[in-house]
Design an enzyme around this catalytic site. Structure first.
Site, PDB file in Angstrom:
ATOM      1  N   GLU A  49     -86.220  67.387   4.844  1.00  0.00           N
ATOM      2  CA  GLU A  49     -85.537  66.279   5.518  1.00  0.00           C
ATOM      3  C   GLU A  49     -84.027  66.389   5.340  1.00  0.00           C
ATOM      4  O   GLU A  49     -83.243  66.132   6.260  1.00  0.00           O
ATOM      5  CB  GLU A  49     -86.010  64.932   4.946  1.00  0.00           C
ATOM      6  CG  GLU A  49     -87.488  64.638   5.167  1.00  0.00           C
ATOM      7  CD  GLU A  49     -88.387  65.159   4.039  1.00  0.00           C
ATOM      8  OE1 GLU A  49     -88.070  66.212   3.442  1.00  0.00           O
ATOM      9  OE2 GLU A  49     -89.407  64.501   3.778  1.00  0.00           O
TER      10      GLU A  49
ATOM     11  N   ASN B  62     -87.541  73.074   3.459  1.00  0.00           N
ATOM     12  CA  ASN B  62     -87.114  73.019   2.059  1.00  0.00           C
ATOM     13  C   ASN B  62     -86.581  74.382   1.622  1.00  0.00           C
ATOM     14  O   ASN B  62     -87.069  75.433   2.066  1.00  0.00           O
ATOM     15  CB  ASN B  62     -88.221  72.487   1.136  1.00  0.00           C
ATOM     16  CG  ASN B  62     -89.554  73.186   1.273  1.00  0.00           C
ATOM     17  OD1 ASN B  62     -89.905  73.685   2.332  1.00  0.00           O
ATOM     18  ND2 ASN B  62     -90.295  73.222   0.195  1.00  0.00           N
TER      19      ASN B  62
ATOM     20  N   CYS C 267     -84.755  69.386   0.074  1.00  0.00           N
ATOM     21  CA  CYS C 267     -85.944  69.060   0.863  1.00  0.00           C
ATOM     22  C   CYS C 267     -85.724  69.359   2.345  1.00  0.00           C
ATOM     23  O   CYS C 267     -84.585  69.432   2.825  1.00  0.00           O
ATOM     24  CB  CYS C 267     -86.276  67.581   0.711  1.00  0.00           C
ATOM     25  SG  CYS C 267     -87.014  67.153  -0.876  1.00  0.00           S
TER      26      CYS C 267
ATOM     27  N   GLU D  86     -85.703  76.105  -1.920  1.00  0.00           N
ATOM     28  CA  GLU D  86     -85.758  75.965  -3.379  1.00  0.00           C
ATOM     29  C   GLU D  86     -84.757  76.888  -4.059  1.00  0.00           C
ATOM     30  O   GLU D  86     -84.153  77.753  -3.420  1.00  0.00           O
ATOM     31  CB  GLU D  86     -87.197  76.222  -3.844  1.00  0.00           C
ATOM     32  CG  GLU D  86     -88.141  75.181  -3.254  1.00  0.00           C
ATOM     33  CD  GLU D  86     -89.575  75.292  -3.749  1.00  0.00           C
ATOM     34  OE1 GLU D  86     -89.948  76.314  -4.355  1.00  0.00           O
ATOM     35  OE2 GLU D  86     -90.336  74.335  -3.503  1.00  0.00           O
TER      36      GLU D  86
END
Ligand code: THU
Length: 139
Positions: A56, A43, A54, A45
């Site tokens: 994924e 991830n 994210c 941010e």
């Protein structure tokens, strides 16, 4: 001991690189394609919170950038009390590239694992077939 380059090892390692100064919740993801290639993501941010991505999503982007478009198996790991469930958006992103029977392992860094399938994570998923109308959706 797990074999080198297992999705578990890859996800655990890439999680360390997560950029999560706001949530302090680092997530790692690893994917394997039918050809055996593996991809990882963490991830990332952002101070503008909705701009964060994210783990994924990062792994999927790396896979597609390398010219691969099918997820045979996925592994997601976080320092959570229970195996981390992918967010709704990531379930849809996984479903875009995986058959419903593709295995997804959700894990904690303490070693707990929950094995599930893409189809079980997103039952009733919106898919291409829902856009197949006589007008091709243009009406
Ligand atoms: N997060 C992921 O990367 N994957 C998931 O499946 C669940 C949530 C990230 C997003 C955000 O950076 C942090 O975890 C807290 O929500």
């Amino acid at each position: 001991m797990s074999r080198p380059e297992s999705l578990s090892d890859l996800a655990r390692a890439v999680r360390e690189n997560a950029y999560a100064p706001y949530s302090h919740f680092k997530v790692g993801a690893a994917l394997r394609t039918p050809s055996g290639k593996t991809y990882t993501g963490c991830n990332v941010e952002n101070v503008a919170y909705p701009e964060g991505t994210c783990a994924e999503a990062g792994a999927i982007a790396a896979m597609v950038a390398d010219g691969e478009t099918e997820i045979a198996e996925a592994y997601v790991i976080a320092d959570s009390p229970h195996p981390v469930p992918p967010c709704g958006g990531c379930r849809q992103k996984l479903a875009e590239f995986a058959k419903s029977g593709a295995q997804v392992t959700l894990a904690t860094i303490d070693g707990a694992e929950l094995i599930t399938k893409v189809g079980d994570l997103l039952p009733g998923a919106f898919g291409r077939d829902h856009m197949e109308t006589e007008t091709g959706g243009d009406a």
